[in-house]
Structures are given as structure tokens and as C-alpha cells.
Design a protein around this motif. Structure first.
Motif, PDB file in Angstrom:
ATOM      1  N   PHE A  57      18.352   7.536 -13.593  1.00 17.61           N
ATOM      2  CA  PHE A  57      18.078   8.874 -13.744  1.00 17.61           C
ATOM      3  C   PHE A  57      16.436   9.441 -13.815  1.00 17.61           C
ATOM      4  O   PHE A  57      16.111  10.312 -13.439  1.00 17.61           O
ATOM      5  CB  PHE A  57      18.824   9.199 -15.033  1.00 17.61           C
ATOM      6  CG  PHE A  57      20.363   9.559 -14.458  1.00 17.61           C
ATOM      7  CD1 PHE A  57      20.919   9.115 -13.568  1.00 17.61           C
ATOM      8  CD2 PHE A  57      21.068  10.599 -15.205  1.00 17.61           C
ATOM      9  CE1 PHE A  57      22.240   9.451 -13.157  1.00 17.61           C
ATOM     10  CE2 PHE A  57      22.376  10.909 -15.009  1.00 17.61           C
ATOM     11  CZ  PHE A  57      22.979  10.316 -13.771  1.00 17.61           C
ATOM     12  N   PRO A  58      15.658   8.414 -14.568  1.00 13.45           N
ATOM     13  CA  PRO A  58      14.299   8.968 -14.891  1.00 13.45           C
ATOM     14  C   PRO A  58      13.586   8.759 -13.471  1.00 13.45           C
ATOM     15  O   PRO A  58      12.686   9.901 -13.288  1.00 13.45           O
ATOM     16  CB  PRO A  58      13.814   7.945 -15.496  1.00 13.45           C
ATOM     17  CG  PRO A  58      14.970   7.153 -16.176  1.00 13.45           C
ATOM     18  CD  PRO A  58      15.999   7.513 -15.590  1.00 13.45           C
ATOM     19  N   VAL A  59      13.873   7.975 -12.570  1.00 10.70           N
ATOM     20  CA  VAL A  59      13.233   8.199 -11.297  1.00 10.70           C
ATOM     21  C   VAL A  59      13.819   9.510 -10.593  1.00 10.70           C
ATOM     22  O   VAL A  59      12.907  10.122  -9.941  1.00 10.70           O
ATOM     23  CB  VAL A  59      13.737   7.017 -10.394  1.00 10.70           C
ATOM     24  CG1 VAL A  59      13.047   6.937  -8.917  1.00 10.70           C
ATOM     25  CG2 VAL A  59      13.426   5.619 -11.145  1.00 10.70           C
ATOM     26  N   ALA A  60      15.130   9.805 -10.621  1.00  9.03           N
ATOM     27  CA  ALA A  60      15.539  10.873  -9.949  1.00  9.03           C
ATOM     28  C   ALA A  60      15.084  12.018 -10.453  1.00  9.03           C
ATOM     29  O   ALA A  60      14.624  13.204  -9.771  1.00  9.03           O
ATOM     30  CB  ALA A  60      17.181  10.892  -9.796  1.00  9.03           C
ATOM     31  N   GLU A  61      14.838  12.284 -11.802  1.00  6.84           N
ATOM     32  CA  GLU A  61      14.356  13.376 -12.303  1.00  6.84           C
ATOM     33  C   GLU A  61      12.919  13.743 -12.041  1.00  6.84           C
ATOM     34  O   GLU A  61      12.472  14.777 -11.556  1.00  6.84           O
ATOM     35  CB  GLU A  61      14.503  12.984 -13.946  1.00  6.84           C
ATOM     36  CG  GLU A  61      15.743  13.539 -14.479  1.00  6.84           C
ATOM     37  CD  GLU A  61      15.864  13.358 -15.799  1.00  6.84           C
ATOM     38  OE1 GLU A  61      14.976  12.951 -16.526  1.00  6.84           O
ATOM     39  OE2 GLU A  61      17.038  13.545 -16.340  1.00  6.84           O
ATOM     40  N   THR A  62      12.081  12.425 -11.839  1.00  2.67           N
ATOM     41  CA  THR A  62      10.759  12.707 -11.738  1.00  2.67           C
ATOM     42  C   THR A  62      10.402  13.134 -10.063  1.00  2.67           C
ATOM     43  O   THR A  62       9.825  14.119  -9.657  1.00  2.67           O
ATOM     44  CB  THR A  62       9.813  11.330 -11.703  1.00  2.67           C
ATOM     45  OG1 THR A  62      10.220  10.880 -13.000  1.00  2.67           O
ATOM     46  CG2 THR A  62       8.454  11.618 -11.525  1.00  2.67           C
ATOM     47  N   LEU A  63      11.385  12.806  -9.237  1.00  4.85           N
ATOM     48  CA  LEU A  63      11.361  13.147  -7.807  1.00  4.85           C
ATOM     49  C   LEU A  63      11.721  14.652  -7.803  1.00  4.85           C
ATOM     50  O   LEU A  63      11.166  15.489  -7.129  1.00  4.85           O
ATOM     51  CB  LEU A  63      12.346  12.326  -7.014  1.00  4.85           C
ATOM     52  CG  LEU A  63      11.943  10.876  -6.592  1.00  4.85           C
ATOM     53  CD1 LEU A  63      13.095  10.156  -6.004  1.00  4.85           C
ATOM     54  CD2 LEU A  63      10.474  10.725  -6.014  1.00  4.85           C
ATOM     55  N   GLN A  64      12.943  15.033  -8.617  1.00  3.43           N
ATOM     56  CA  GLN A  64      13.049  16.512  -8.710  1.00  3.43           C
ATOM     57  C   GLN A  64      12.013  17.440  -9.174  1.00  3.43           C
ATOM     58  O   GLN A  64      11.642  18.314  -8.592  1.00  3.43           O
ATOM     59  CB  GLN A  64      14.350  16.454  -9.520  1.00  3.43           C
ATOM     60  CG  GLN A  64      14.607  17.955 -10.079  1.00  3.43           C
ATOM     61  CD  GLN A  64      16.264  18.206 -10.388  1.00  3.43           C
ATOM     62  OE1 GLN A  64      16.911  18.079  -9.396  1.00  3.43           O
ATOM     63  NE2 GLN A  64      16.282  18.586 -11.362  1.00  3.43           N
ATOM     64  N   MET A  65      11.155  16.778 -10.163  1.00  3.33           N
ATOM     65  CA  MET A  65      10.131  17.475 -10.807  1.00  3.33           C
ATOM     66  C   MET A  65       9.120  17.715 -10.144  1.00  3.33           C
ATOM     67  O   MET A  65       8.539  18.722  -9.768  1.00  3.33           O
ATOM     68  CB  MET A  65       9.751  16.804 -11.959  1.00  3.33           C
ATOM     69  CG  MET A  65       9.262  17.123 -13.096  1.00  3.33           C
ATOM     70  SD  MET A  65       8.669  16.161 -14.204  1.00  3.33           S
ATOM     71  CE  MET A  65      10.036  15.731 -15.047  1.00  3.33           C
ATOM     72  N   MET A  66       8.754  16.661  -9.186  1.00  6.42           N
ATOM     73  CA  MET A  66       7.685  16.871  -8.072  1.00  6.42           C
ATOM     74  C   MET A  66       8.339  17.410  -6.811  1.00  6.42           C
ATOM     75  O   MET A  66       7.474  17.399  -5.664  1.00  6.42           O
ATOM     76  CB  MET A  66       7.109  15.613  -7.751  1.00  6.42           C
ATOM     77  CG  MET A  66       6.519  15.003  -9.281  1.00  6.42           C
ATOM     78  SD  MET A  66       5.718  13.436  -8.797  1.00  6.42           S
ATOM     79  CE  MET A  66       4.422  13.735  -7.617  1.00  6.42           C
ATOM     80  N   ARG A 122      -0.837  16.124  -3.723  1.00  5.95           N
ATOM     81  CA  ARG A 122      -0.789  17.656  -3.600  1.00  5.95           C
ATOM     82  C   ARG A 122       0.516  17.976  -4.654  1.00  5.95           C
ATOM     83  O   ARG A 122       0.145  18.965  -5.334  1.00  5.95           O
ATOM     84  CB  ARG A 122      -0.489  17.950  -2.298  1.00  5.95           C
ATOM     85  CG  ARG A 122      -0.802  19.307  -1.987  1.00  5.95           C
ATOM     86  CD  ARG A 122      -0.646  19.612  -0.474  1.00  5.95           C
ATOM     87  NE  ARG A 122       0.473  19.433  -0.002  1.00  5.95           N
ATOM     88  CZ  ARG A 122       0.753  18.368   1.160  1.00  5.95           C
ATOM     89  NH1 ARG A 122      -0.092  17.874   1.589  1.00  5.95           N
ATOM     90  NH2 ARG A 122       2.082  18.630   1.606  1.00  5.95           N
ATOM     91  N   HIS A 123       1.684  17.246  -4.510  1.00 10.23           N
ATOM     92  CA  HIS A 123       2.763  17.750  -5.280  1.00 10.23           C
ATOM     93  C   HIS A 123       2.301  17.304  -6.856  1.00 10.23           C
ATOM     94  O   HIS A 123       2.843  18.292  -7.486  1.00 10.23           O
ATOM     95  CB  HIS A 123       3.956  16.990  -4.743  1.00 10.23           C
ATOM     96  CG  HIS A 123       4.663  17.638  -3.721  1.00 10.23           C
ATOM     97  ND1 HIS A 123       5.812  18.036  -3.616  1.00 10.23           N
ATOM     98  CD2 HIS A 123       4.350  17.652  -2.520  1.00 10.23           C
ATOM     99  CE1 HIS A 123       6.089  18.628  -2.696  1.00 10.23           C
ATOM    100  NE2 HIS A 123       5.166  18.380  -1.617  1.00 10.23           N
ATOM    101  N   LEU A 124       1.848  16.401  -7.083  1.00 11.52           N
ATOM    102  CA  LEU A 124       1.517  16.203  -8.747  1.00 11.52           C
ATOM    103  C   LEU A 124       0.624  17.280  -9.022  1.00 11.52           C
ATOM    104  O   LEU A 124       1.103  17.847 -10.501  1.00 11.52           O
ATOM    105  CB  LEU A 124       0.955  14.497  -8.646  1.00 11.52           C
ATOM    106  CG  LEU A 124       0.594  14.260 -10.173  1.00 11.52           C
ATOM    107  CD1 LEU A 124       2.090  14.196 -10.758  1.00 11.52           C
ATOM    108  CD2 LEU A 124      -0.231  13.289  -9.973  1.00 11.52           C
ATOM    109  N   LEU A 125      -0.276  17.725  -8.380  1.00  8.89           N
ATOM    110  CA  LEU A 125      -1.155  18.605  -9.064  1.00  8.89           C
ATOM    111  C   LEU A 125      -0.405  20.028  -9.016  1.00  8.89           C
ATOM    112  O   LEU A 125      -1.009  20.925  -9.866  1.00  8.89           O
ATOM    113  CB  LEU A 125      -2.534  18.554  -8.284  1.00  8.89           C
ATOM    114  CG  LEU A 125      -3.345  17.338  -8.660  1.00  8.89           C
ATOM    115  CD1 LEU A 125      -4.709  17.604  -7.675  1.00  8.89           C
ATOM    116  CD2 LEU A 125      -3.707  17.172 -10.132  1.00  8.89           C
ATOM    117  N   THR A 126       0.312  20.331  -8.118  1.00  3.25           N
ATOM    118  CA  THR A 126       0.967  21.679  -8.158  1.00  3.25           C
ATOM    119  C   THR A 126       2.290  21.614  -8.855  1.00  3.25           C
ATOM    120  O   THR A 126       2.326  22.762  -9.629  1.00  3.25           O
ATOM    121  CB  THR A 126       1.625  21.761  -6.654  1.00  3.25           C
ATOM    122  OG1 THR A 126       0.683  21.299  -5.581  1.00  3.25           O
ATOM    123  CG2 THR A 126       1.833  23.299  -6.319  1.00  3.25           C
TER     124      THR A 126
END
Lengths: 440, 189
Positions: free
Chosen positions: A324-333, A366-370
Motif C-alpha cells: 500500500f505505501p508504494v501504491a499510495e506514493t505512485l498515486q500521489m505522484m 518533474r512529478h515530484l516537484l509538481t
């Protein structure tokens, strides 16, 4: 779930062993605020059932168990056992611990006998009942062994025998199998279910706290699904499959799928509707390898960009606390959308999976900063300063306006991982400073 | 005597945070500073030095034991404590089965440290003098001190050698086995 709880103690019917009503648990924070761990929990435990409390780590499920056991008192609400309010450890409620918690200086026999000694029973009875429990749980022959001589599985058997010997009405199990290897855990589960089915154990009901979805479906008659921040009940699911259950049975798979849907429903609905992630969001701990790995796996055949979470979890041998943490991070980004028990890659996610190393870092940066406000904030502070250096403590202080100290530390270590991978800033752990210079 | 106090303090992190530094400070406090007071007391009340010089030795040792026991009690895993609570283990049974075994290795560590200090203190304490007040107990320390004062070189060597042999023998025959036993049986994990 009963909503109106006034006078619940009187209204409990005969088969109710235990009732938790409107439980709320909060811990004071150093800054004077409070950290809400459990909110609005109502739970009823009836005769002859195994109830699973399923949730991710940090969802407060173990705290609930401690409240039921009388090891802690709720901030609001109450727990009643056989119609009486629980104010401290109650006779008739016995606990099995995740770390076994057996006394290393006592033999198997002494460990098991302890609870009976505490009740002040006569020696012959203590001896006879302890030996019976040791025998039932499969520890015959190990009576005089010390815990250090036993394997993890055998130690947990001592934990079970120690709980059973006091003939509790309710057995509380706090992730009892999670510290064991897969094979040992399965053997212990099966042995326990066999004893339960045969009605040989002197217990009337069980509460099982777990973060393992399959374990819950395998063992429980009813599963209470917990959500995090604060811990609350998302859903209550009855399991009507007959015992013994088969993990490959379609009905079993369907139920596992349904629980994944429940567990992914809320965070998925909440995050994409807002623009990115603000400073107040706690970032889950993760690694860049896992992020890239999951993107690649979902992008490749047979998933081709969209995958069933239970299937992925099974294929990659990941438990929900890992996945879940991995999936959430991907979703967040915005590399993926999570919901309905599925994960779907966005265009950027697919692009990332298909790109080479340098291109990946560009997309990631780019995704991290956005989309991750904290990363953008750190970068902006570094850019503005002539020295291009900033202490970590300043960001911790800022985050602590929104979250606990522990969560702030976790969030910063997560953003360090992401920022390093994206090469948008560097971090020196010895000096606890962020900087722009990338170490060669 | 300090074991129950140490356990009580160690089980309460809030209290331990305050008491622990104090105990450590007092452990570093040389017992010698109290000698004048003690000597004055003994002379004034005409007490027997053989008995009344002992508190001086004990004084220097207690703090080591106290802070080791506090450390031991506070390092006890919370799940073990919860297990004892859950099974309603209380009173003397709790001390016997839970608390004392849990702190024994730490107690022994403290006692070994303390016995080293106490040994030294005992040598000095046997002959305590302050100005022209002088109280003397019978024993090795007094013997060495007398020999030194008299310039009896052979006497000093004999006294110091005997003292060293004592230390080694006591270590080998008493502390080592006890430490080994406690370490093996009671350490967690």
C-alpha cells in the motif's frame, strides 16, 4: 453496527460477551494538541466467533486490543465485558502477543503455569491444568525447556498455551503469526483452527488483530476493516465460507478482492480530487526500487497498465503493509490511480516504465516537484538561499504544525529518498542538512 | 534494599528520567567526603568502629546498584510487562517471577562495579582519621595504613599482595560465576 449506544450495557443480549462503545483514543502531543488514534469505534463480540480486526500498521488496531484487555483506558467511550465496564485487566480475557512475550527466565511449564499461580489455585490443579494445556497445544516433552531453546513457532505455542490455561472467555490475539516464517505461521493457524473447530479449547470467542488480508479471511467469522488516521471502522464483513477454507477457492478470492476494494476506496477517492499533496500529508516510507519495480510490473504483460492489487500482492509476495505505501506514493505522484482494489498506470506512469535511466529521473523529478508540495518547498528554500544549504530541523518544525514528531520524521525520510532518486536535492545525514550540491 | 526502589523507578519512564541522573551523580560522589562527618559521629557517640565504619563502605556502592537496576527495569520490554498485567500477576509472585529475574543481570553488573569501589573504600574506611580524631577498625586496610605510616616496606608489600590475591579470588569464585549464571539464565533473547 449499533449506532445508538445509550444504555448499551443493559441492552446487550445474552450472547454478547464484549462490547466496545463509541471508543475514542487520543494521545497528547508535545505542542499541546492531540493525536487522534481511534475514533467512533463500536464493536460487539458474540459467543463462538472469531472476529478479525484488519488494518494497516498505524490504524490503531493494536491500541483497540489493549483497550479491550484493560491495559489502557480510552479517552472517551467504554468497553464492557459480560455487562461490566472494563477498568483494568479482567480475568477471563487472555492475550497472545506478537512478540510472544514469554518470560525467558521461566521454563515452558513455569510460563504456562504463571496465570494459574496468579489466581492462587492449589498446586495439583495448577500442575494438571498446565500439563493439559501444554499437551493440547503440542508442546509435550518441552515442559522443562527454556524459551531460548525453542524456535519461534514453539515459543508462540507457549504463548497460546499460557492464554488457554486460564480458560478465558475471550482470547485476544495481536498479530500472533506475523513474527513467524510463512510455513510455521500456516501450521500454527491450521492447528489453532482445528482445535477451535473441534471445540476443544476452553474459550468462547476470539479477537484476531492482523494486517494480513488472507489470514483474516482464512480464520475469521467476521472481519472489521480499519482505516487509518484516525483509526476507524471502514466496513464490517461477514465470512460465511465453511471451514476448513481453501485460499484458492473462488469464494475466498472474491472476498479477498472485496476487502482490497474496501481498503483502497477512501484514500483513492480523497487524493486525486485535490491538486497534488500539501505539506500536511504524511508521506509513507518507501524505496525508489519498489516504486520503479511496481511501475514496471504493472506496465508489463500480463497486466499491461492495470492490475488487480490482490493479484500483484500475491505475485510479488507483498503484504498490504509493504504494497500500500508504494501504491499510495505512485498515486500521489500521479504515476498511477488506485481504487476499487485495482492499480492503473497513468500516461506518465507508462512513460516512466518504458523510459531509460536518465529519462526516468527527469520524469520523476518533474512529478515530484509538481505533485509533492514538501519536495517543492525544500527545493525552493534551497534555491532562494545563497548557500543552497538548509537544516533538516527547520522542515521538521514546519511539519510538526500538521503532524506528530514521529510522522514528521517519517515524512522527511520519505522525501529524502524521493528527492535523492530524482536528484532534485541532496541530503547529508551526518550534518542533517539538505543541499543542492549533488555528491559525485 | 535498592532493588524495589530501582524497579519502581525504572517502570515509570517519567520518574526514571529525573532519578537516573541523580543516582549517577551520587555514584560518582566520593564517599571520602563524608568521612569527617562519620568520624565525628563515631567519636562523639563512642561507637564501635568495626561496625560503624561499614556504612561508609556501603554508601559508595549503593548508587551503582540503584542506577543499574533502574536501567534494567526500564529496558524490560513493554509486552512482557503487559503479559504480566494481562495474567494478573501481582504481589510477591510478580516480584519473584517477573521483576527480580528481569533486573538480576543488571543488579549483578552493578554489584560488581560497586564491589570494586567498595573494596577500595573499605581499605580507606578501616582507618578513618580527621585531624587528631582517629578511629580504627581491625583488618587489612588498617594494617597497610599502619605499615605505611611506620615505613615498614615488607609489611606494605605483604599487605598489598594479600589485598590483590583477595580481589582475584573473590572475582573468580564469586562474581564471575554469578555474572555468568545471571547472564545465561536471565538475559532476554
Amino acid at each position: 453496527m449499533p449506532n445508538a449506544n445509550f444504555g448499551s450495557v443493559d441492552r446487550m443480549n445474552d450472547s454478547t460477551l464484549l462490547q466496545a462503545s463509541d471508543i475514542r483514543m487520543a494521545f497528547p502531543k508535545p505542542d499541546g494538541g492531540e493525536l487522534l488514534v481511534l475514533d467512533g469505534i463500536n464493536l460487539e463480540l458474540r459467543e463462538r466467533e472469531i472476529v478479525g480486526v484488519l488494518g494497516r500498521s498505524g490504524s490503531g488496531k493494536s491500541t483497540l486490543l489493549r483497550l479491550i484487555a484493560g491495559l489502557a483506558a480510552p479517552t472517551a467511550g467504554h468497553v464492557s465485558y459480560l455487562g461490566e465496564r472494563v477498568v483494568g485487566p479482567a480475568r477471563g480475557i487472555a492475550m497472545v502477543f506478537q512478540s510472544f512475550a514469554i518470560f525467558p527466565w521461566l521454563t515452558v511449564f513455569q510460563n504456562v503455569a504463571l496465570g494459574l499461580e496468579a489466581q492462587g489455585l492449589p498446586r495439583p490443579e495448577i500442575r494438571q491444568r498446565s500439563l493439559a494445556a501444554i499437551d493440547m497445544i503440542g508442546l509435550d516433552g518441552f515442559e522443562s525447556a527454556y524459551p531460548r531453546e525453542l524456535s519461534g513457532g514453539m515459543r508462540q505455542r507457549v504463548g497460546f498455551a499460557r492464554a488457554l490455561v486460564v480458560h478465558p472467555n475471550i482470547m485476544l490475539m495481536d498479530e500472533p503469526f506475523s513474527a513467524l516464517d510463512v510455513l510455521t505461521a500456516e501450521t500454527l493457524r491450521t492447528d489453532f483452527l482445528d482445535l477451535w473447530a473441534e471445540g476443544r479449547m476452553p474459550i468462547r470467542s476470539v479477537v484476531l488483530v492482523t494486517h494480513n488480508i488472507e489470514e483474516a479471511v482464512l480464520m475469521c467469522d467476521r472481519i472489521v476493516v480499519f482505516g487509518s488516521n484516525p483509526g476507524r471502522i471502514l466496513a464490517e464483513i461477514k465470512v460465511t465460507l465453511t471451514q476448513p477454507r481453501n485460499r484458492l477457492d473462488p469464494g475466498f478470492r472474491e472476498l479477498v478482492e472485496r476487502i482490497y476494494v474496501e481498503m483502497t476506496a477512501r484514500p483513492a477517492g480523497a487524493v486525486p480530487s485535490r491538486g497534488g499533496v500539501g505539506l500536511s500529508t504524511v508521506l509513507p516510507r518507501t524505496s525508489s526500487n519498489l516504486l520503479a519495480g511496481l511501475l514496471e510490473t504493472v506496465a508489463a504483460a500480463p497486466f499491461n497498465g492495470s492490475a488487480d492489487l490482490p493479484k500483484i500482492a500475491h505475485d510479488l509476495q507483498m503484504e498490504i503493509d509493504d504494497l500500500f505505501p508504494v501504491a499510495e506514493t505512485l498515486q500521489m505522484m500521479r504515476f498511477a490511480e488506485v481504487g476499487g482494489g485495482d492499480i492503473r498506470l497513468t500516461e506518465a506512469g507508462v512513460a516512466f516504465a518504458n523510459a531509460g535511466v536518465d529519462e526516468r529521473k527527469r520524469i520523476f523529478a518533474r512529478h515530484l516537484l509538481t505533485h509533492v508540495a514538501l519536495a517543492a518547498h525544500i527545493r525552493r528554500v534551497l534555491d532562494e538561499r545563497a548557500s543552497h544549504v538548509a537544516r533538516k530541523s527547520r522542515f521538521v518544525d514546519e511539519l510538526e504544525d500538521f503532524m506528530s514528531e514521529e510522522a514528521a520524521e517519517q515524512t522527511l525520510s520519505a522525501v529524502v529518498t524521493l528527492g535523492r532518486y530524482a536528484e532534485v536535492f541532496a541530503y547529508d545525514d551526518d550534518r542533517a542538512t539538505f543541499s543542492l550540491e549533488n555528491p559525485v | 534494599m535498592w532493588v524495589p526502589v530501582g524497579v519502581w523507578v525504572g517502570m515509570r519512564p517519567g520518574v526514571a528520567q529525573i532519578v537516573q541522573p541523580v543516582a549517577q551523580f551520587l555514584a560518582a560522589f566520593p564517599a571520602n567526603l563524608l568521612f569527617p562527618v562519620a568520624v565525628f559521629g563515631i567519636v562523639t557517640f563512642s561507637l564501635r568502629p568495626d561496625i560503624w565504619l561499614s556504612p561508609l563502605m556501603i554508601l559508595g556502592t549503593q548508587w551503582y546498584i540503584l542506577f543499574n537496576v533502574i536501567a534494567g527495569a526500564s529496558l524490560m520490554p513493554s509486552e512482557l510487562r503487559n503479559a504480566a498485567q494481562n495474567f494478573q500477576v501481582g504481589g510477591w509472585l510478580w516480584w519473584r517471577r517477573v521483576a527480580l529475574p528481569a533486573v538480576l543481570p543488571y543488579y549483578v553488573t552493578g554489584a560488581i562495579t560497586a564491589s570494586g569501589g567498595s573494596w577500595n573504600a573499605s581499605i580507606v574506611a578501616e582507618l578513618a582519621s580527621w585531624g587528631d580524631m582517629r578511629v580504627e577498625a581491625h583488618g587489612l586496610g588498617a594494617y597497610i595504613a599502619d605499615a605505611t605510616a611506620a615505613g615498614d616496606f615488607h609489611g606494605i608489600v605483604l599487605g598489598v599482595a594479600t589485598m590483590s590475591v583477595f580481589v582475584v579470588v573473590i572475582n573468580r569464585l564469586f562474581w564471575r560465576p554469578l555474572y555468568y549464571y545471571a547472564e545465561r539464565k536471565f538475559r532476554l533473547g
